[in-house]
Design an enzyme around this catalytic site. Structure first.
Site, PDB file in Angstrom:
ATOM      1  CG  ASP A  13      -1.817   1.194   1.347  1.00  0.00           C
ATOM      2  OD1 ASP A  13      -2.321   1.639   0.288  1.00  0.00           O
ATOM      3  OD2 ASP A  13      -2.037   1.714   2.451  1.00  0.00           O
ATOM      4  CB  SER A  14       0.183   4.816  -0.498  1.00  0.00           C
ATOM      5  OG  SER A  14      -0.864   4.967   0.446  1.00  0.00           O
ATOM      6  CG  HIS A 188      -4.226   5.293   4.568  1.00  0.00           C
ATOM      7  ND1 HIS A 188      -3.780   4.681   3.417  1.00  0.00           N
ATOM      8  CD2 HIS A 188      -3.114   5.707   5.234  1.00  0.00           C
ATOM      9  CE1 HIS A 188      -2.453   4.739   3.378  1.00  0.00           C
ATOM     10  NE2 HIS A 188      -2.026   5.356   4.465  1.00  0.00           N
TER      11      HIS A 188
HETATM   12  N1  DGL Z   1      -4.604   3.418   1.078  1.00  0.00           N
HETATM   13  C1  DGL Z   1      -4.711   3.748  -0.284  1.00  0.00           C
HETATM   14  C2  DGL Z   1      -6.056   3.461  -0.884  1.00  0.00           C
HETATM   15  O1  DGL Z   1      -6.663   2.483  -0.498  1.00  0.00           O
HETATM   16  C3  DGL Z   1      -4.019   4.980  -0.802  1.00  0.00           C
HETATM   17  C4  DGL Z   1      -4.198   6.223  -0.066  1.00  0.00           C
HETATM   18  C5  DGL Z   1      -3.274   7.298  -0.552  1.00  0.00           C
HETATM   19  O2  DGL Z   1      -2.070   7.121  -0.408  1.00  0.00           O
HETATM   20  O3  DGL Z   1      -3.768   8.311  -1.035  1.00  0.00           O
HETATM   21  O4  DGL Z   1      -6.513   4.144  -1.753  1.00  0.00           O
END
Ligand code: DGL
Length: 262
Positions: A13-14, A188
């Site tokens: 993930d990010s 998140h």
């Molecule tokens: N957690 C990620 C998602 O599900 C990315 C959130 C982000 O870094 O903007 O989209």
């Protein structure tokens, strides 16, 4: 006879949001060996253009392939809805992605009004819009980009006054519509599900796709002939942050949490 190992599953993930997916995966596949990568240094992904998103994702995918994973779970709605098709075309292993839980939301909604909170990139993606148009045609879908949320959540404090203020503003907006189901379309946001539950004055069903992802992964993961419970975590950001969230989610069998810039 050579003993085959338990499945090796890469998850990324990010940042820390994908750990909620890892938690669901571990409940379904306790025998698996997980390698998790959090690209916290480059978060948020939600505002990136498609090319940059693909470049960051490819670096992580290549690392996970070097670590000999059997399959990769993209624990990020933004990467899934924007570039998973390209990743599938480029790399020869199975990918499981996560998308906003639109389909289950159409089963639960009673007043035909569904809120979707996701990153701007997810809401603009063809992947997301395709699913929405296929399943939610006869529903009122109220979409909001969760501007500022990922940045606050990445600070690792899930009840700070700033975060409460921000979440309250989204809740107020959704309550004015009103909605009866809210899709948490970014991994998140699942970390602060209790905050959403606390701030909604009206009863709203909060949905995410983590369980569906875990089910799908279980379907395609190779069967374990050996129990090898282990989680290795890597981050391009703070190891303290990753450690705190691993503890918060009570993720088991964590062998290491290390800094790694790709
Ligand atoms: N957690 C990620 C998602 O599900 C990315 C959130 C982000 O870094 O903007 O989209």
């Amino acid at each position: 006879m050579q003993k085959s190992l338990s499945p090796r599953i890469g998850v990324f993930d990010s940042g820390i949001g994908g750990l909620t997916v890892l938690k669901s995966l571990q409940q379904r596949l306790p025998e698996a060996h997980f390698v998790y990568y959090a690209d916290s240094q480059n978060a948020p992904y939600g505002a990136l253009d498609g090319g940059t998103l693909l470049a960051y994702s490819e670096r992580i995918v290549q690392y996970l392939i070097r670590r000999e994973v059997d399959l990769i779970v993209v624990a990020c709605n933004t990467v899934t809805t924007e570039v998973i098709d390209q990743l599938r075309a480029l790399y020869p292993l199975p990918f499981v992605g996560i998308e906003p839980a639109i389909k289950p939301a159409t089963r639960g909604a009673q007043n035909k009004s569904i809120g979707v909170l996701a990153t701007a990139r997810t809401l603009q993606s063809k992947g997301y819009q395709r699913t929405r148009d296929e399943y939610a045609k006869s529903f009122k879908v109220i979409e909001r980009p969760g501007i500022g949320l990922v940045e606050e959540i990445e600070k690792g404090v899930f009840d700070s006054p700033e975060l409460i203020r921000l979440v309250q503003s989204f809740v107020d907006d959704f309550e004015r519509q009103p909605i009866d189901t809210l899709v948490l379309g970014c991994t998140h946001y699942i970390l602060i599900k209790p905050l959403f539950e606390r701030l909604f004055a009206t009863p709203v069903t909060l949905l995410d796709a983590n369980e569906a992802v875990a089910r799908r992964t279980q379907e395609i993961a190779k069967p374990a002939e050996e129990v090898f419970q282990m989680v290795e975590c890597y981050t391009s950001g703070s190891t303290e942050l990753l450690e705190a969230v691993v503890k918060y989610l009570d993720i088991a069998f964590v062998r290491s949490i290390e800094a790694l810039t790709l």
